[in-house]
Scaffold this active site. Structure first.
Site, PDB file in Angstrom:
ATOM      1  N   THR A  99       4.664   0.300   0.360  1.00 56.45           N
ATOM      2  CA  THR A  99       3.263  -0.113   0.405  1.00 56.45           C
ATOM      3  C   THR A  99       2.510   0.622  -0.697  1.00 56.45           C
ATOM      4  OG1 THR A  99       2.885   1.586   2.097  1.00 56.45           O
ATOM      5  CG2 THR A  99       3.266  -0.659   2.868  1.00 56.45           C
ATOM      6  N   ASP A 117       6.610   3.141   4.057  1.00 56.08           N
ATOM      7  CA  ASP A 117       5.157   3.009   4.201  1.00 56.08           C
ATOM      8  C   ASP A 117       4.512   4.276   3.658  1.00 56.08           C
ATOM      9  OD1 ASP A 117       2.695   2.058   4.848  1.00 56.08           O
ATOM     10  OD2 ASP A 117       2.930   2.281   7.023  1.00 56.08           O
ATOM     11  N   VAL A 118       4.362   4.307   2.323  1.00 52.15           N
ATOM     12  CA  VAL A 118       3.901   5.526   1.640  1.00 52.15           C
ATOM     13  C   VAL A 118       2.475   5.389   1.099  1.00 52.15           C
ATOM     14  CG1 VAL A 118       6.244   6.229   1.049  1.00 52.15           C
ATOM     15  CG2 VAL A 118       4.947   4.830  -0.580  1.00 52.15           C
ATOM     16  N   LYS A 119       1.991   4.156   0.955  1.00 48.13           N
ATOM     17  CA  LYS A 119       0.595   3.905   0.545  1.00 48.13           C
ATOM     18  C   LYS A 119       0.189   4.686  -0.695  1.00 48.13           C
ATOM     19  CE  LYS A 119      -0.840   2.610   5.248  1.00 48.13           C
ATOM     20  NZ  LYS A 119       0.307   2.976   6.096  1.00 48.13           N
ATOM     21  N   ARG A 120       1.084   4.797  -1.668  1.00 48.93           N
ATOM     22  CA  ARG A 120       0.760   5.532  -2.879  1.00 48.93           C
ATOM     23  C   ARG A 120      -0.092   4.694  -3.823  1.00 48.93           C
ATOM     24  NH1 ARG A 120       3.057   8.845   0.176  1.00 48.93           N
ATOM     25  NH2 ARG A 120       4.339  10.568  -0.592  1.00 48.93           N
TER      26      ARG A 120
END
Lengths: 312, 312
Positions: free
Chosen positions: A143, A107-110
């Site tokens: 993500t 869950d890194v939301k890059r």
């Protein structure tokens, strides 16, 4: 060719009879007393010691929840705040979960322009290629933030198609102020979250992404806290597995989450604090002596709660 | 109380007579031959060696450009793709730049719900508090993705207000497919990028953020590649310093960038490849023997090009 991520994830859900994804959000102060008072682990002001404690905790959580959950989501933020020792611990934890046959969502939301997004995809999704890396592994999925549009997403999709990995596009986030940006609507009343959902649905049909199951390796994050929107997005993104946060601590119910499913399939419901810190909850710690037992029971209860809502 | 970030940055621009921000995007294959063939640095398949080479390169770039640039932007993606060794190198490079009195923008583009955003703000913006960290420092500012709305941005603003740091909200990114999401428009024809700009303008007026200069520590990223939008956003966000990527390699001209300024102030123009890899450009490598001289001259030329456009 690597097996399609969506197919792998659906098989895992079928085998475990579970649509639960456990989220590992590690905060030292919330760890069980037994870990916080261990002489080797009781120095949260040292990045290495704090991460050793986090890994000890997460490893024991994984051991008890593994039979009851279909996937693990690891939130990179709670490792990055321990600098490079935190990042090393993050990759080590990914490997630990994978060794228990659990698919891991990083869950890194890059999100970035194409060249930089390619570097992020190499860092967080592609299998490592450096010769000196003896430990640590890349997640099975990540993500991704959609704000840059298709060219910022493409490098992640390329890795997904080639290496059997997955991507979850942030479409409708679970937080309160999501409305401030994501409810911005066009002349027909269509909100941004739906526009992004439509774009994600189109990205999901890219070459090499749709599996034998009919589902794509490109899924979407849609919060259980917006149940009506979840229902709309389910039909907007028919080929996407929805990753649904917001169950439990954030207020989403099993009935809310049911809107993400078609015939009991096609979504994964994620909970973090309500499972991994169940030993701080009187509903569990008055019933069990061991903290692991609390965590295990919370995972089982969530699994059953969702299965019941889906069966109905 | 720490000095306001906007005031510090504007003072640096005034002193250097420069509106240039040099971006450090490190790709091993593009490094000068002298570095790539150094026996100690010629193994890009080893994360540690590759990062040693990156640090050697960046340090020498910083030395020659420091007199001519007002700030440094470091793109985290090109360090994260070297795992924990890359992350350690990133923080070491931040410290190197700060030791040369250069304000550092950590180009991390993070964004998440509030709890996680607080962990990212601790990791990437707040000064480190761990007792064992003997080296490495946090940037003076970071780039932040607006998709989560105010509660995802707030933890970064809190650190900015308390520690004299800065935040640049991604408003109008420089890439081609930015249009796909950011041009989504409401019934009045207002596009998302303007809506986000309005929200950022409101966030910029939060407690403790506006400095003596009248500018806020909350700035915005607006690409030079969309010059008309840049003009609009300049008036939408009167208190924000605009960080303008897209000059040079991406096609933005000094005349395009001029729209970001009011009386020669209020913006910082960022270029990466056109400066740091100038030694691969015949316009420079036919004139100078040393790669550093090429880099230095490219920084001087960019500074003069922009100053001329602003003076006009």
């Amino acid at each position: 060719l690597a097996e399609n991520f969506a197919d792998r994830l659906l098989a895992e859900m079928r085998e475990k009879k579970s649509v639960v994804c456990v989220g590992l959000d590690v905060v030292y102060d919330k760890l069980p007393e037994a870990i916080r008072t261990d002489p080797d682990l009781n120095d949260p002001a040292d990045t290495q010691v704090a991460m050793d404690a986090a890994l000890e905790f997460c490893s024991r959580v994984l051991k008890v929840v593994a039979p009851h959950v279909a996937a693990v989501k690891i939130n990179s933020a709670f490792f990055e705040n321990h600098y490079w020792d935190g990042v090393e611990a993050y990759y080590s934890l990914v490997q630990d979960a994978q060794s228990r046959k659990l698919p891991v969502i990083g869950d890194v939301k890059r999100g970035d322009v194409e060249t930089s997004a390619a570097a992020y995809a190499a860092a967080h999704l592609a299998d490592p290629t450096f010769e000196n890396l003896q430990e640590g592994a890349a997640p099975d999925a990540v993500t991704v933030n959609p704000y840059f549009g298709a060219d910022g997403v493409r490098p992640f999709l390329d890795v997904a198609a080639k290496q059997g990995k997955g991507v979850f596009i942030l479409v409708r986030t679970s937080n309160e102020s999501a409305r401030e940006i994501q409810d911005f609507a066009d002349a027909s009343g269509k909100p941004l979250w739906r526009h992004v959902g439509e774009r994600a649905a189109s990205w999901a049909q890219g070459a090499g992404l749709v599996g034998k199951s009919g589902y794509s390796s490109v899924g979407a994050v849609v919060g259980a806290t917006y149940a009506d929107d979840l229902r709309v997005l389910r039909s907007v993104m028919p080929k996407s597995i929805l990753l649904v946060p917001g169950y439990g601590s954030q207020g989403g119910t099993a009935a809310d989450c049911a809107a993400a499913f078609v015939d009991g399939k096609g979504a994964l419901v994620s909970a973090s604090r309500s499972i991994v810190y169940a030993f701080n909850d009187p509903a569990y710690n008055t019933r069990f002596d061991s903290w692991e037992k609390c965590v295990e029971q919370a995972a089982i209860d969530m699994k059953n709660d969702l299965n019941k809502a889906l069966g109905a």
